[in-house]
Scaffold this motif. Sequence first.
Motif, PDB file in Angstrom:
ATOM      1  N   LEU A 138       0.832  -1.204   0.000  1.00 27.67           N
ATOM      2  CA  LEU A 138       0.000   0.000   0.000  1.00 27.67           C
ATOM      3  C   LEU A 138       0.869   1.257   0.000  1.00 27.67           C
ATOM      4  CD1 LEU A 138      -2.748   1.286  -0.027  1.00 27.67           C
ATOM      5  CD2 LEU A 138      -2.869   0.968   2.456  1.00 27.67           C
ATOM      6  N   GLU A 139       1.926   1.257   0.780  1.00 26.64           N
ATOM      7  CA  GLU A 139       2.830   2.421   0.791  1.00 26.64           C
ATOM      8  C   GLU A 139       3.388   2.680  -0.606  1.00 26.64           C
ATOM      9  OE1 GLU A 139       3.076   0.702   4.991  1.00 26.64           O
ATOM     10  OE2 GLU A 139       2.876  -0.076   2.961  1.00 26.64           O
ATOM     11  N   GLN A 140       3.737   1.597  -1.319  1.00 26.89           N
ATOM     12  CA  GLN A 140       4.247   1.754  -2.682  1.00 26.89           C
ATOM     13  C   GLN A 140       3.167   2.302  -3.610  1.00 26.89           C
ATOM     14  OE1 GLN A 140       7.549   1.328  -3.754  1.00 26.89           O
ATOM     15  NE2 GLN A 140       6.649   2.457  -5.464  1.00 26.89           N
ATOM     16  N   GLU A 141       1.930   1.819  -3.475  1.00 29.98           N
ATOM     17  CA  GLU A 141       0.841   2.330  -4.311  1.00 29.98           C
ATOM     18  C   GLU A 141       0.589   3.812  -4.041  1.00 29.98           C
ATOM     19  OE1 GLU A 141      -2.692  -0.109  -4.136  1.00 29.98           O
ATOM     20  OE2 GLU A 141      -1.583  -1.908  -4.714  1.00 29.98           O
ATOM     21  N   ILE A 142       0.728   4.240  -2.798  1.00 27.00           N
ATOM     22  CA  ILE A 142       0.565   5.662  -2.470  1.00 27.00           C
ATOM     23  C   ILE A 142       1.682   6.472  -3.121  1.00 27.00           C
ATOM     24  CG2 ILE A 142       0.616   7.349  -0.590  1.00 27.00           C
ATOM     25  CD1 ILE A 142      -0.822   5.142   1.126  1.00 27.00           C
ATOM     26  N   MET A 143       2.919   5.976  -3.057  1.00 28.43           N
ATOM     27  CA  MET A 143       4.045   6.671  -3.688  1.00 28.43           C
ATOM     28  C   MET A 143       3.895   6.701  -5.205  1.00 28.43           C
ATOM     29  SD  MET A 143       7.340   5.806  -1.225  1.00 28.43           S
ATOM     30  CE  MET A 143       7.840   4.478  -2.240  1.00 28.43           C
ATOM     31  N   ASP A 144       3.196   5.705  -5.761  1.00 29.73           N
ATOM     32  CA  ASP A 144       2.963   5.650  -7.208  1.00 29.73           C
ATOM     33  C   ASP A 144       1.740   6.470  -7.637  1.00 29.73           C
ATOM     34  OD1 ASP A 144       5.139   3.955  -7.467  1.00 29.73           O
ATOM     35  OD2 ASP A 144       3.934   2.126  -7.556  1.00 29.73           O
ATOM     36  N   ASN A 145       1.198   7.263  -6.745  1.00 30.87           N
ATOM     37  CA  ASN A 145       0.033   8.118  -7.036  1.00 30.87           C
ATOM     38  C   ASN A 145      -1.220   7.331  -7.388  1.00 30.87           C
ATOM     39  OD1 ASN A 145       1.273  10.584  -6.522  1.00 30.87           O
ATOM     40  ND2 ASN A 145       2.078  10.698  -8.609  1.00 30.87           N
ATOM     41  N   THR A 146      -1.421   6.181  -6.746  1.00 26.85           N
ATOM     42  CA  THR A 146      -2.635   5.402  -6.944  1.00 26.85           C
ATOM     43  C   THR A 146      -3.717   5.856  -5.978  1.00 26.85           C
ATOM     44  OG1 THR A 146      -1.305   3.524  -7.665  1.00 26.85           O
ATOM     45  CG2 THR A 146      -3.552   3.047  -6.960  1.00 26.85           C
ATOM     46  N   TRP A 147      -3.299   6.296  -4.789  1.00 27.18           N
ATOM     47  CA  TRP A 147      -4.230   6.683  -3.732  1.00 27.18           C
ATOM     48  C   TRP A 147      -3.856   8.033  -3.142  1.00 27.18           C
ATOM     49  CZ3 TRP A 147      -8.164   3.376  -3.336  1.00 27.18           C
ATOM     50  CH2 TRP A 147      -7.955   2.030  -3.666  1.00 27.18           C
ATOM     51  N   LEU A 148      -4.874   8.781  -2.747  1.00 27.50           N
ATOM     52  CA  LEU A 148      -4.701   9.934  -1.873  1.00 27.50           C
ATOM     53  C   LEU A 148      -5.124   9.492  -0.484  1.00 27.50           C
ATOM     54  CD1 LEU A 148      -6.283  12.765  -4.057  1.00 27.50           C
ATOM     55  CD2 LEU A 148      -3.848  12.327  -3.650  1.00 27.50           C
ATOM     56  N   VAL A 149      -4.483  10.025   0.541  1.00 32.52           N
ATOM     57  CA  VAL A 149      -4.785   9.661   1.925  1.00 32.52           C
ATOM     58  C   VAL A 149      -5.331  10.883   2.634  1.00 32.52           C
ATOM     59  CG1 VAL A 149      -3.819   8.785   4.090  1.00 32.52           C
ATOM     60  CG2 VAL A 149      -2.887   7.992   1.912  1.00 32.52           C
ATOM     61  N   VAL A 150      -6.411  10.673   3.388  1.00 30.29           N
ATOM     62  CA  VAL A 150      -7.033  11.765   4.143  1.00 30.29           C
ATOM     63  C   VAL A 150      -7.585  11.179   5.443  1.00 30.29           C
ATOM     64  CG1 VAL A 150      -9.278  11.503   2.988  1.00 30.29           C
ATOM     65  CG2 VAL A 150      -8.655  13.698   3.970  1.00 30.29           C
ATOM     66  N   PRO A 151      -7.541  11.951   6.534  1.00 32.00           N
ATOM     67  CA  PRO A 151      -8.175  11.452   7.763  1.00 32.00           C
ATOM     68  C   PRO A 151      -9.647  11.135   7.508  1.00 32.00           C
ATOM     69  CG  PRO A 151      -6.810  13.353   8.258  1.00 32.00           C
ATOM     70  CD  PRO A 151      -6.881  13.250   6.753  1.00 32.00           C
ATOM     71  N   SER A 152     -10.113  10.049   8.089  1.00 33.36           N
ATOM     72  CA  SER A 152     -11.505   9.642   7.873  1.00 33.36           C
ATOM     73  C   SER A 152     -12.457  10.599   8.565  1.00 33.36           C
ATOM     74  CB  SER A 152     -11.737   8.216   8.365  1.00 33.36           C
ATOM     75  OG  SER A 152     -11.526   8.137   9.751  1.00 33.36           O
ATOM     76  N   ASP A 153     -13.693  10.542   8.129  1.00 31.34           N
ATOM     77  CA  ASP A 153     -14.760  11.386   8.659  1.00 31.34           C
ATOM     78  C   ASP A 153     -15.967  10.483   8.896  1.00 31.34           C
ATOM     79  OD1 ASP A 153     -17.359  12.966   8.033  1.00 31.34           O
ATOM     80  OD2 ASP A 153     -15.881  14.540   8.475  1.00 31.34           O
ATOM     81  N   GLU A 154     -16.434  10.425  10.134  1.00 34.47           N
ATOM     82  CA  GLU A 154     -17.533   9.507  10.463  1.00 34.47           C
ATOM     83  C   GLU A 154     -18.821   9.825   9.712  1.00 34.47           C
ATOM     84  OE1 GLU A 154     -18.167   8.874  14.641  1.00 34.47           O
ATOM     85  OE2 GLU A 154     -16.065   8.357  14.968  1.00 34.47           O
ATOM     86  N   SER A 155     -19.080  11.084   9.403  1.00 35.70           N
ATOM     87  CA  SER A 155     -20.314  11.401   8.671  1.00 35.70           C
ATOM     88  C   SER A 155     -20.258  10.837   7.253  1.00 35.70           C
ATOM     89  CB  SER A 155     -20.589  12.900   8.661  1.00 35.70           C
ATOM     90  OG  SER A 155     -19.598  13.591   7.930  1.00 35.70           O
ATOM     91  N   ILE A 156     -19.067  10.802   6.654  1.00 33.40           N
ATOM     92  CA  ILE A 156     -18.928  10.184   5.328  1.00 33.40           C
ATOM     93  C   ILE A 156     -19.003   8.663   5.467  1.00 33.40           C
ATOM     94  CG2 ILE A 156     -17.370   9.826   3.359  1.00 33.40           C
ATOM     95  CD1 ILE A 156     -16.291  12.682   3.927  1.00 33.40           C
ATOM     96  N   LEU A 157     -18.324   8.124   6.452  1.00 28.73           N
ATOM     97  CA  LEU A 157     -18.280   6.677   6.670  1.00 28.73           C
ATOM     98  C   LEU A 157     -19.659   6.080   6.910  1.00 28.73           C
ATOM     99  CD1 LEU A 157     -16.472   4.136   7.152  1.00 28.73           C
ATOM    100  CD2 LEU A 157     -16.346   4.846   9.544  1.00 28.73           C
ATOM    101  N   PHE A 158     -20.479   6.763   7.690  1.00 31.53           N
ATOM    102  CA  PHE A 158     -21.754   6.174   8.100  1.00 31.53           C
ATOM    103  C   PHE A 158     -23.001   6.828   7.492  1.00 31.53           C
ATOM    104  CE2 PHE A 158     -19.069   5.295  11.966  1.00 31.53           C
ATOM    105  CZ  PHE A 158     -18.989   3.930  11.787  1.00 31.53           C
ATOM    106  N   ASP A 159     -22.958   8.110   7.185  1.00 34.26           N
ATOM    107  CA  ASP A 159     -24.189   8.831   6.870  1.00 34.26           C
ATOM    108  C   ASP A 159     -24.339   9.316   5.432  1.00 34.26           C
ATOM    109  OD1 ASP A 159     -24.946   8.604   9.599  1.00 34.26           O
ATOM    110  OD2 ASP A 159     -23.734  10.370  10.083  1.00 34.26           O
TER     111      ASP A 159
END
Length: 186
Positions: A136-157
């Motif tokens: 996963l760290e390699q995929e992030i360095m390869d610009n496959t994923w952006l990382v952001v702190p989670s938000d419970e309203s997005i996660l659940f609502d």
Amino acid sequence: MMDLQGQFLIAMPHLDDYFHRTVVFICEHNEQGSMGIVINQPTDLSIAELYSKLNFMMKNDRTFDDAMVVAGGPMHMERGFIVHKKTANDFQHSYKITDELSLTTSADVVDTFGSLQAPEKYLVALGCSSWGAGQLEQEIMDNTWLVVPSDESILFDAPYEERYLAASRLLGINSHNFACAQVGHS
């Protein structure tokens, strides 16, 4: 090592596989690898239907909202994974993700759905997403994923179809700001 546990991964637009336009909530991240749940791909199975199927021929006097089970990833599609708010009572197979969120893989949590003993908020997934050590760290360095702190309203609502854009907005990104081509690496 990055601390990704409890974070959202936002798929970059050039991903055209299973993870196209997905948001993944990372439930576990350590030296052995990572495990997460895709949170924005609903199945056609509601939580009420899941409860009824698991409690076949039992009287169902419980009340459910219209939440759907999500397709959590391409791995272990036959297994259920429940991300939920912390509860007063522990379940048989629970894993602490953050101080407020846990992952449970035992059916005893499903038995509480629609009752006063149910977690305040929960997300039910069939399947999960997993990565080997360092992958996963390699995929992030390869610009496959952006990382952001989670938000419970997005996660659940948030409505499932709005979770990708809502998670992107946590970084100040609107979907039209994404370039479809990969840039920045030669």
